[in-house]
Design a protein around this motif. Structure first.
Motif, PDB file in Angstrom:
ATOM      1  N   LEU A  80       0.832  -1.192   0.000  1.00 30.37           N
ATOM      2  CA  LEU A  80       0.000   0.000   0.000  1.00 30.37           C
ATOM      3  C   LEU A  80       0.875   1.255   0.000  1.00 30.37           C
ATOM      4  O   LEU A  80       0.610   2.198  -0.750  1.00 30.37           O
ATOM      5  CB  LEU A  80      -0.947   0.000   1.205  1.00 30.37           C
ATOM      6  N   GLY A  81       1.908   1.256   0.793  1.00 25.54           N
ATOM      7  CA  GLY A  81       2.834   2.396   0.806  1.00 25.54           C
ATOM      8  C   GLY A  81       3.481   2.608  -0.548  1.00 25.54           C
ATOM      9  O   GLY A  81       3.592   3.749  -1.025  1.00 25.54           O
ATOM     10  N   GLU A  82       3.893   1.519  -1.176  1.00 28.38           N
ATOM     11  CA  GLU A  82       4.502   1.615  -2.502  1.00 28.38           C
ATOM     12  C   GLU A  82       3.495   2.131  -3.525  1.00 28.38           C
ATOM     13  O   GLU A  82       3.806   3.016  -4.322  1.00 28.38           O
ATOM     14  CB  GLU A  82       5.025   0.250  -2.947  1.00 28.38           C
ATOM     15  N   ALA A  83       2.283   1.608  -3.492  1.00 24.81           N
ATOM     16  CA  ALA A  83       1.254   2.038  -4.448  1.00 24.81           C
ATOM     17  C   ALA A  83       0.916   3.510  -4.252  1.00 24.81           C
ATOM     18  O   ALA A  83       0.770   4.256  -5.226  1.00 24.81           O
ATOM     19  CB  ALA A  83       0.007   1.166  -4.319  1.00 24.81           C
ATOM     20  N   ARG A  84       0.794   3.948  -3.015  1.00 29.42           N
ATOM     21  CA  ARG A  84       0.510   5.368  -2.738  1.00 29.42           C
ATOM     22  C   ARG A  84       1.645   6.252  -3.235  1.00 29.42           C
ATOM     23  O   ARG A  84       1.420   7.311  -3.819  1.00 29.42           O
ATOM     24  CB  ARG A  84       0.290   5.588  -1.245  1.00 29.42           C
ATOM     25  N   SER A  85       2.869   5.831  -2.983  1.00 31.32           N
ATOM     26  CA  SER A  85       4.030   6.593  -3.416  1.00 31.32           C
ATOM     27  C   SER A  85       4.091   6.681  -4.942  1.00 31.32           C
ATOM     28  O   SER A  85       4.335   7.755  -5.505  1.00 31.32           O
ATOM     29  CB  SER A  85       5.303   5.940  -2.872  1.00 31.32           C
ATOM     30  N   LEU A  86       3.857   5.553  -5.613  1.00 29.46           N
ATOM     31  CA  LEU A  86       3.871   5.557  -7.075  1.00 29.46           C
ATOM     32  C   LEU A  86       2.743   6.415  -7.637  1.00 29.46           C
ATOM     33  O   LEU A  86       2.940   7.124  -8.638  1.00 29.46           O
ATOM     34  CB  LEU A  86       3.775   4.129  -7.619  1.00 29.46           C
ATOM     35  N   LEU A  87       1.584   6.401  -7.013  1.00 29.40           N
ATOM     36  CA  LEU A  87       0.477   7.233  -7.470  1.00 29.40           C
ATOM     37  C   LEU A  87       0.835   8.711  -7.323  1.00 29.40           C
ATOM     38  O   LEU A  87       0.600   9.503  -8.241  1.00 29.40           O
ATOM     39  CB  LEU A  87      -0.806   6.909  -6.692  1.00 29.40           C
ATOM     40  N   ALA A  88       1.420   9.095  -6.205  1.00 34.45           N
ATOM     41  CA  ALA A  88       1.836  10.488  -6.009  1.00 34.45           C
ATOM     42  C   ALA A  88       2.901  10.884  -7.034  1.00 34.45           C
ATOM     43  O   ALA A  88       2.845  11.979  -7.609  1.00 34.45           O
ATOM     44  CB  ALA A  88       2.351  10.691  -4.588  1.00 34.45           C
ATOM     45  N   ASP A  89       3.853   9.990  -7.278  1.00 33.89           N
ATOM     46  CA  ASP A  89       4.891  10.265  -8.275  1.00 33.89           C
ATOM     47  C   ASP A  89       4.299  10.368  -9.673  1.00 33.89           C
ATOM     48  O   ASP A  89       4.728  11.197 -10.476  1.00 33.89           O
ATOM     49  CB  ASP A  89       5.970   9.183  -8.242  1.00 33.89           C
ATOM     50  N   LEU A  90       3.313   9.525  -9.966  1.00 33.03           N
ATOM     51  CA  LEU A  90       2.651   9.592 -11.265  1.00 33.03           C
ATOM     52  C   LEU A  90       1.942  10.930 -11.442  1.00 33.03           C
ATOM     53  O   LEU A  90       2.006  11.536 -12.512  1.00 33.03           O
ATOM     54  CB  LEU A  90       1.660   8.444 -11.430  1.00 33.03           C
ATOM     55  N   GLU A  91       1.274  11.390 -10.404  1.00 40.75           N
ATOM     56  CA  GLU A  91       0.586  12.678 -10.488  1.00 40.75           C
ATOM     57  C   GLU A  91       1.568  13.810 -10.763  1.00 40.75           C
ATOM     58  O   GLU A  91       1.301  14.689 -11.574  1.00 40.75           O
ATOM     59  CB  GLU A  91      -0.220  12.924  -9.215  1.00 40.75           C
ATOM     60  N   SER A  92       2.732  13.771 -10.125  1.00 44.60           N
ATOM     61  CA  SER A  92       3.763  14.785 -10.376  1.00 44.60           C
ATOM     62  C   SER A  92       4.278  14.692 -11.811  1.00 44.60           C
ATOM     63  O   SER A  92       4.428  15.700 -12.502  1.00 44.60           O
ATOM     64  CB  SER A  92       4.939  14.611  -9.411  1.00 44.60           C
ATOM     65  N   ARG A  93       4.539  13.480 -12.239  1.00 38.81           N
ATOM     66  CA  ARG A  93       5.035  13.260 -13.606  1.00 38.81           C
ATOM     67  C   ARG A  93       3.997  13.710 -14.625  1.00 38.81           C
ATOM     68  O   ARG A  93       4.340  14.318 -15.647  1.00 38.81           O
ATOM     69  CB  ARG A  93       5.372  11.776 -13.796  1.00 38.81           C
ATOM     70  N   ALA A  94       2.730  13.438 -14.372  1.00 39.14           N
ATOM     71  CA  ALA A  94       1.660  13.847 -15.295  1.00 39.14           C
ATOM     72  C   ALA A  94       1.613  15.367 -15.404  1.00 39.14           C
ATOM     73  O   ALA A  94       1.449  15.906 -16.510  1.00 39.14           O
ATOM     74  CB  ALA A  94       0.317  13.296 -14.825  1.00 39.14           C
ATOM     75  N   ARG A  95       1.770  16.073 -14.281  1.00 41.19           N
ATOM     76  CA  ARG A  95       1.801  17.544 -14.332  1.00 41.19           C
ATOM     77  C   ARG A  95       2.961  18.031 -15.178  1.00 41.19           C
ATOM     78  O   ARG A  95       2.818  18.954 -15.983  1.00 41.19           O
ATOM     79  CB  ARG A  95       1.874  18.126 -12.920  1.00 41.19           C
ATOM     80  N   GLU A  96       4.129  17.407 -15.022  1.00 45.38           N
ATOM     81  CA  GLU A  96       5.296  17.783 -15.828  1.00 45.38           C
ATOM     82  C   GLU A  96       5.024  17.585 -17.314  1.00 45.38           C
ATOM     83  O   GLU A  96       5.336  18.461 -18.134  1.00 45.38           O
ATOM     84  CB  GLU A  96       6.514  16.934 -15.440  1.00 45.38           C
ATOM     85  N   LEU A  97       4.492  16.417 -17.657  1.00 50.50           N
ATOM     86  CA  LEU A  97       4.207  16.129 -19.064  1.00 50.50           C
ATOM     87  C   LEU A  97       3.172  17.090 -19.630  1.00 50.50           C
ATOM     88  O   LEU A  97       3.336  17.601 -20.747  1.00 50.50           O
ATOM     89  CB  LEU A  97       3.729  14.683 -19.225  1.00 50.50           C
ATOM     90  N   ARG A  98       2.113  17.337 -18.888  1.00 50.42           N
ATOM     91  CA  ARG A  98       1.069  18.237 -19.368  1.00 50.42           C
ATOM     92  C   ARG A  98       1.610  19.649 -19.551  1.00 50.42           C
ATOM     93  O   ARG A  98       1.243  20.331 -20.520  1.00 50.42           O
ATOM     94  CB  ARG A  98      -0.120  18.213 -18.412  1.00 50.42           C
ATOM     95  N   SER A  99       2.467  20.096 -18.651  1.00 55.93           N
ATOM     96  CA  SER A  99       3.076  21.409 -18.799  1.00 55.93           C
ATOM     97  C   SER A  99       3.929  21.477 -20.061  1.00 55.93           C
ATOM     98  O   SER A  99       3.910  22.479 -20.783  1.00 55.93           O
ATOM     99  CB  SER A  99       3.950  21.753 -17.586  1.00 55.93           C
ATOM    100  N   ALA A 100       4.669  20.424 -20.316  1.00 56.38           N
ATOM    101  CA  ALA A 100       5.519  20.379 -21.520  1.00 56.38           C
ATOM    102  C   ALA A 100       4.663  20.382 -22.789  1.00 56.38           C
ATOM    103  O   ALA A 100       5.052  20.975 -23.799  1.00 56.38           O
ATOM    104  CB  ALA A 100       6.421  19.157 -21.487  1.00 56.38           C
ATOM    105  N   TRP A 101       3.518  19.742 -22.752  1.00 58.12           N
ATOM    106  CA  TRP A 101       2.660  19.671 -23.922  1.00 58.12           C
ATOM    107  C   TRP A 101       2.062  21.023 -24.278  1.00 58.12           C
ATOM    108  O   TRP A 101       1.855  21.326 -25.450  1.00 58.12           O
ATOM    109  CB  TRP A 101       1.527  18.669 -23.729  1.00 58.12           C
ATOM    110  N   VAL A 102       1.774  21.854 -23.278  1.00 54.64           N
ATOM    111  CA  VAL A 102       1.135  23.151 -23.551  1.00 54.64           C
ATOM    112  C   VAL A 102       2.142  24.283 -23.699  1.00 54.64           C
ATOM    113  O   VAL A 102       1.776  25.347 -24.147  1.00 54.64           O
ATOM    114  CB  VAL A 102       0.090  23.505 -22.464  1.00 54.64           C
TER     115      VAL A 102
END
Length: 105
Positions: A80-102
């Motif tokens: 559960l800790g790993e999944a939560r951490s990966l989800l938080a990291d994914l959200e950060s990565r998604a923000r980075e990618l979306r910023s780069a796209w726009v």
């Protein structure tokens, strides 16, 4: 632990977080799947903790049963800790990618 999280999902999350390209649709799908995994693991952990409480309250419970449930609780907490951490990291990565796209090139 009889139920195992989708290891392919965890591997894909790690890959996207580590800079593997992903589309908006894939980011959304991964986020939904990771959120679902966190919910499932949380529910499994809650159930195991309740079983452990029941076992420790019952003088007829064997030490082996208690130890087995403790092992399950520990494993679920780690996952559960790993999944939560990966989800938080994914959200950060998604923000980075979306910023780069726009961002204008």
């Amino acid at each position: 632990m009889t139920e195992t999280p989708d290891l392919a999902l965890l591997d894909r999350l790690r890959a996207v977080i580590a800079d593997t390209p992903a589309t908006e649709a894939e980011l959304r799908t991964l986020s939904e799947q990771a959120d679902g995994l966190v919910r499932v693991l949380g529910a499994q952990l809650d159930g195991s903790e309740r079983r452990l409480d029941g076992l420790t309250a019952d003088p007829e419970s064997s030490l082996a049963e208690i130890a087995g449930e403790l092992h399950r609780v520990d494993a679920l907490r780690m996952r559960l800790g790993e999944a939560r951490s990966l989800l938080a990291d994914l959200e950060s990565r998604a923000r980075e990618l979306r910023s780069a796209w726009v961002r204008p090139s």
